[in-house]
Motif scaffolding. Structure first.
Motif, short mmCIF file in Angstrom:
data_model
loop_
_atom_site.label_atom_id
_atom_site.label_comp_id
_atom_site.label_asym_id
_atom_site.label_seq_id
_atom_site.Cartn_x
_atom_site.Cartn_y
_atom_site.Cartn_z
N ARG A 126 0.83 -1.21 0.00
CA ARG A 126 0.00 0.00 0.00
C ARG A 126 0.86 1.26 0.00
O ARG A 126 0.38 2.34 -0.34
CB ARG A 126 -0.95 0.02 1.20
N VAL A 132 -1.35 0.77 -5.99
CA VAL A 132 -2.09 0.35 -4.79
C VAL A 132 -2.19 1.53 -3.82
O VAL A 132 -3.20 1.71 -3.14
CB VAL A 132 -1.41 -0.87 -4.14
N TYR A 134 -2.53 4.54 -4.72
CA TYR A 134 -3.59 5.39 -5.27
C TYR A 134 -4.99 4.92 -4.84
O TYR A 134 -5.86 5.75 -4.56
CB TYR A 134 -3.49 5.39 -6.80
N ILE A 135 -5.21 3.61 -4.78
CA ILE A 135 -6.56 3.12 -4.48
C ILE A 135 -6.83 2.93 -2.99
O ILE A 135 -7.93 2.56 -2.60
CB ILE A 135 -6.86 1.80 -5.22
N ASN A 137 -7.69 3.74 0.78
CA ASN A 137 -8.35 4.74 1.62
C ASN A 137 -7.84 4.58 3.05
O ASN A 137 -7.26 3.55 3.39
CB ASN A 137 -9.86 4.54 1.61
N PRO A 138 -8.08 5.59 3.91
CA PRO A 138 -7.65 5.43 5.31
C PRO A 138 -8.17 4.13 5.92
O PRO A 138 -7.45 3.46 6.67
CB PRO A 138 -8.27 6.65 5.99
N SER A 139 -9.39 3.76 5.57
CA SER A 139 -9.95 2.54 6.18
C SER A 139 -9.14 1.30 5.79
O SER A 139 -9.06 0.34 6.57
CB SER A 139 -11.40 2.37 5.75
N ASP A 140 -8.54 1.32 4.61
CA ASP A 140 -7.75 0.15 4.19
C ASP A 140 -6.50 0.01 5.06
O ASP A 140 -6.07 -1.09 5.39
CB ASP A 140 -7.35 0.28 2.72
N LEU A 142 -6.32 1.27 8.17
CA LEU A 142 -6.76 1.01 9.54
C LEU A 142 -7.07 -0.47 9.78
O LEU A 142 -6.74 -1.01 10.83
CB LEU A 142 -8.00 1.86 9.86
N ILE A 205 -19.90 -3.83 8.36
CA ILE A 205 -20.02 -2.53 7.69
C ILE A 205 -18.74 -2.19 6.93
O ILE A 205 -18.48 -1.04 6.62
CB ILE A 205 -20.33 -1.40 8.70
N LYS A 207 -15.26 -3.75 4.23
CA LYS A 207 -14.91 -4.64 3.13
C LYS A 207 -14.68 -6.08 3.61
O LYS A 207 -14.51 -6.97 2.78
CB LYS A 207 -13.67 -4.12 2.43
N LEU A 209 -16.76 -7.86 4.41
CA LEU A 209 -17.88 -8.58 3.81
C LEU A 209 -17.46 -9.42 2.61
O LEU A 209 -18.25 -10.18 2.08
CB LEU A 209 -18.96 -7.59 3.37
N HIS A 210 -16.21 -9.25 2.19
CA HIS A 210 -15.78 -10.08 1.05
C HIS A 210 -15.85 -11.56 1.42
O HIS A 210 -16.00 -12.40 0.54
CB HIS A 210 -14.37 -9.72 0.60
N ASP B 74 -19.88 -3.76 -2.50
CA ASP B 74 -19.54 -4.02 -1.10
C ASP B 74 -18.17 -4.66 -0.90
O ASP B 74 -17.47 -4.35 0.05
CB ASP B 74 -20.58 -4.99 -0.48
N ILE B 75 -17.82 -5.62 -1.74
CA ILE B 75 -16.79 -6.57 -1.31
C ILE B 75 -15.37 -6.32 -1.80
O ILE B 75 -14.47 -7.07 -1.45
CB ILE B 75 -17.18 -8.03 -1.64
N CYS B 76 -15.15 -5.31 -2.62
CA CYS B 76 -13.78 -5.08 -3.08
C CYS B 76 -12.89 -4.77 -1.89
O CYS B 76 -13.21 -3.93 -1.06
CB CYS B 76 -13.74 -3.92 -4.06
N ASP B 104 -14.48 2.58 -8.16
CA ASP B 104 -14.54 3.51 -7.03
C ASP B 104 -15.25 4.82 -7.37
O ASP B 104 -15.81 5.47 -6.48
CB ASP B 104 -13.13 3.81 -6.51
N LEU B 124 -13.21 8.39 5.89
CA LEU B 124 -12.49 7.17 6.23
C LEU B 124 -12.53 6.16 5.09
O LEU B 124 -11.55 5.48 4.80
CB LEU B 124 -13.18 6.56 7.47
#
Ligand code: SF4
Ligand code: SF4
Lengths: 241, 504
Positions: A126, A132, A134-135, A137-140, A142, A205, A207, A209-210, B74-76, B104, B124
């Protein structure tokens, strides 16, 4: 007091993850796929689809074709995670530990290192790979931080500062029968458990969920037989009336 | 953009990954559809005043109606495995052409309005408000995706960016921002029956001309019947086959094969188009209407079988969707799959030995085969998995002595789109088309240099048109792209055909 607080948090997090993920699964299952869109190489039988799905979730087949680095780090991390989760059952199952868990114990002990290593590799990408980065986000970041912290706090208890596992087991396995036993109060176990609670809460809530989602991916779970069998979504059938 | 100012990217390796260049393709957009073209398809003529509410409502509707849309948003996990798989990213280096980044653009909005995390912690999870700029960005980058599905093959969850692109275009159409090229064409199909707007008279005249050409060439009278009731086979082929090169040579090939096989067949003026641009704009209703024409034609003409000509996206809609959109086909002969591909038919005849073939007629060429994206990843041929790869190659090898495959990572299910698929085959996107073709052109150059390949064969009307336009930019001639049935046509010896050389 602290034990009660943690017990309540575990119950709450369990309800959240079960209800949250359950609702999502229900949603995925009820939403129709209007068209046949399996991606090549698409199996032509149900059995073929089951095997394809197994290869995807056990070996990450598509990812292997795609990128060996992500595959290696990702696969190591996920498999280690499974081992660790299974190994941790010994702390939550009441009574004596089943033989299978005892058998897995020696592997599970080192899986923590593999998990952190895999995560570190994924995290490094990342920062190091411009695409990578670039894509992301902060959540990724965290979520990786959270998992790494869970791994490191767990490893510390195993190899640096032991906690009272007997007491932890009593606490965790008591939860099944709504008995609140005393939880040790050393910071490592409390941090470890708090992080796990956080992971459970964000699961439905985020990702994460994958994990259930992959089974509902139409490009992977459909049989390639459109000429033989007519496929029609309920809402599309309405158009024919 | 005029094609003169495009920098033609020359890649050392077909799959060479560039460093990202943010903004490289920003602002590129195809012409908007006129109100008249929009309304003919049931869409608002221009951007509606309450576009934001309409767009979000459409998004909610799609999430209800299409599992792929719902699940994929959802799942990416942002693993990045797909980031170097899109030919438009390889050719343009614009990071928004990376499949996940393309998703995205829409996912960020979906999250903002439809997910807990995006509603309360937008920063976030990269969620953002739907603004007019976002809408413009969608219009631009969702018209830089050819819906080729290469990314889907390589994603660990099979996330198909084509599904997201189609959904985005459906949303754009619903608020009045349609694309001129696709929507104008769909309108023509609804009104006349084919993408070109060729009326039945013009069509019949064209076919007559072709019959004369074949007779001049071979001395044999080969028919190209149209609207003949009671024929066994209805041939549905892309209308480009009626006028464009090298497509037309392919059509001549089908006619010769049918002639030699001794079957009765017909084209239909009502359903004189195999391509279904309803797929491109992601609109089920329009796709269904176009498909229904084929059903009506088959019923009216009383045929027993339906065969499709060489066309990529058309074959995907035909193979994968036709049963859904226009079935059930219980009024046709149950001994044949519905529909069949012309290559399935020809390969059958070759195996039965009904075709007399002289391979040496193609000896002036060394052929390679470009797997068309939607045939490769969205359909099949024959009764075996992978038939869509084997059958075309089998046919080519049965009619040519010199055949070479390109780099394995650029063919079969990993094939690269020609750069003009999915509704992008329009002059206003020429810059993108040239750049998007660069990975395929690099793979072709390799076999040209190493194996002396002279021609590339394809089975898609879009591929053929696209390559005849862009190959000259890469130092090839436009006639170095050929139809597979053109090769068949060259090699086939019709009964009673006058031959000029002794050994045949
Ligand atoms: S490969 Fe799939 S999961 Fe990974 S970033 Fe791309 S779309 Fe997301
Ligand atoms: S479908 Fe094809 S064109 Fe679209 S993002 Fe994926 S690889 Fe690129």
């Amino acid at each position: 007091m602290l034990s009660t607080l943690y017990a309540l948090m575990f119950y709450a997090a369990t309800v959240l993850i079960v209800v949250g993920v359950g609702a999502k699964i229900r949603k995925y299952a009820l939403t129709p796929a209007p068209l046949k869109i399996p991606t090549t190489p698409a199996p032509v039988t149900e059995t073929g689809v089951v095997l394809r799905m197994l290869r995807e979730v056990l070996f990450f087949e598509s990812l292997y074709k795609s990128n060996k680095w992500i595959w290696a780090f990702g696969w190591i991390f996920h498999m280690a995670l499974w081992l660790i989760v299974i190994r941790h059952l010994r702390y939550t199952i009441p009574g004596t530990t089943p033989a299978l868990l005892n058998f897995l114990q020696p592997f599970g002990k080192y899986a923590g290192f593999a998990m952190v290593l895999g995560l570190a590799g994924l995290w490094a990408r990342r920062f190091l790979v411009d695409r990578v980065r670039y894509i992301s986000n902060p959540s990724d970041h965290l979520i990786l931080a959270l998992l790494v912290a869970i791994g490191l706090s767990g490893l510390s208890m195993k190899y640096v500062a032991h906690t009272d596992v007997i007491a932890v087991k009593a606490f965790m396995s008591g939860l099944w029968t709504f008995q609140i036993n005393t939880l040790p109060t050393d910071p490592l176990i409390l941090i470890h458990l708090t992080l796990v609670l956080m992971l459970m809460i964000v699961f439905p809530i985020s990702k994460l969920l994958h994990a259930p989602g992959v089974f509902f991916s139409p490009t992977r779970n459909q049989v390639d037989n459109p000429r033989e069998k007519r496929h029609l979504a309920p809402w599309a059938a309405e158009l024919e009336k | 953009m005029a094609d003169g100012d495009t920098q033609v990217p020359i890649l050392d390796d077909p799959l060479q990954v560039p460093c990202i260049k943010p903004g490289a393709m920003e602002g590129l957009q195809p012409f908007l559809a006129s109100p008249e073209h929009q309304e003919a398809l049931g869409f608002p003529g221009e951007l509606v005043p309450d576009w934001k509410e309409k767009a979000l409502a459409k998004m909610a509707e799609l999430a209800e109606k299409n599992r792929a849309f719902q699940v994929y948003l959802d799942i990416c996990v942002k693993c990045g495995a797909c980031t170097d798989k899109c030919h438009y990213f390889l050719g343009t280096a614009d990071p928004k052409n990376m499949p996940v980044a393309r998703q995205d653009l829409l996912r960020s909005v979906y999250r903002r309005y439809f997910t807990f995390a995006g509603k309360y912690f937008p920063w976030l999870v990269g969620a953002r408000d739907l603004t007019e700029d976002v809408l413009k960005e969608w219009y631009s980058y969702y018209h830089q995706c050819s819906e080729c599905r290469r990314c889907s093959v390589f994603c660990p969850y099979g996330i198909d960016t084509a599904e997201i692109t189609m959904a985005a275009r459906d949303i754009l159409d619903a608020v009045g921002m349609g694309q001129k090229y696709s929507n104008e064409i769909i309108g023509k199909v609804h009104a006349v029956g084919n993408n070109l707007g060729l009326n039945p008279k013009a069509l019949a005249a064209t076919l007559e001309g072709l019959e004369e050409d074949i007779e001049d060439d071979t001395g044999v009278s080969v028919r190209l019947p149209i609207d003949e009731k009671g024929a066994d086979i209805l041939l549905v082929t892309p209308s480009a086959d009626f006028f464009a090169e090298p497509h037309i040579e392919g059509l001549i090939g089908y006619a010769k094969v049918f002639h030699q096989a001794g079957v009765s067949w017909t084209l239909s003026s009502y359903a004189s188009e195999a391509a279904n641009f309803g797929l491109f704009i992601g609109n089920y209703e329009n796709m269904r209407l176009v498909s229904q024409r084929i059903r009506k034609a088959a019923k009216d003409l009383g045929v027993k079988r339906i065969i499709f000509g060489e066309c990529g996206h058309a074959w995907r809609v035909a193979y994968s969707f036709l049963n859904t959109l226009a079935g059930p086909w219980d009024f046709l002969d149950p001994n044949y799959p519905v529909p069949q591909h012309i290559l399935e038919f020809t390969w059958n005849e070759i195996q039965k030995g009904t075709l007399k073939l002289d391979k040496s007629k193609n000896d002036h060429m060394t052929i390679t085969f470009h797997d068309s994206c939607n045939v490769a990843r969205g359909s099949r041929m024959g009764d075996m998995p992978g038939g869509q790869f084997e059958i075309p190659r089998n046919v080519i090898k049965a009619v040519c002595n010199n055949y070479v495959d390109m780099d394995r990572d650029t063919i079969y299910e990993s094939t690269l789109c020609c750069g003009g698929g999915g509704g992008l085959l329009t002059d206003d996107l020429m810059d993108l088309r040239i750049k998007g073709a660069s990975p395929r052109m690099a793979a072709l150059r390799e076999v040209t240099e190493n194996d002396g390949v002279t021609h590339m064969a394809a089975i898609c009307a879009i591929c053929k048109t696209q390559f005849s336009k862009v190959m000259p930019k890469y130092g090839y001639d436009m006639d170095q792209i050929v139809s597979v049935h053109q090769l068949v046509s060259n090699a086939i010896i019709l009964d009673g055909q006058e031959t000029d050389d002794a050994e045949s």
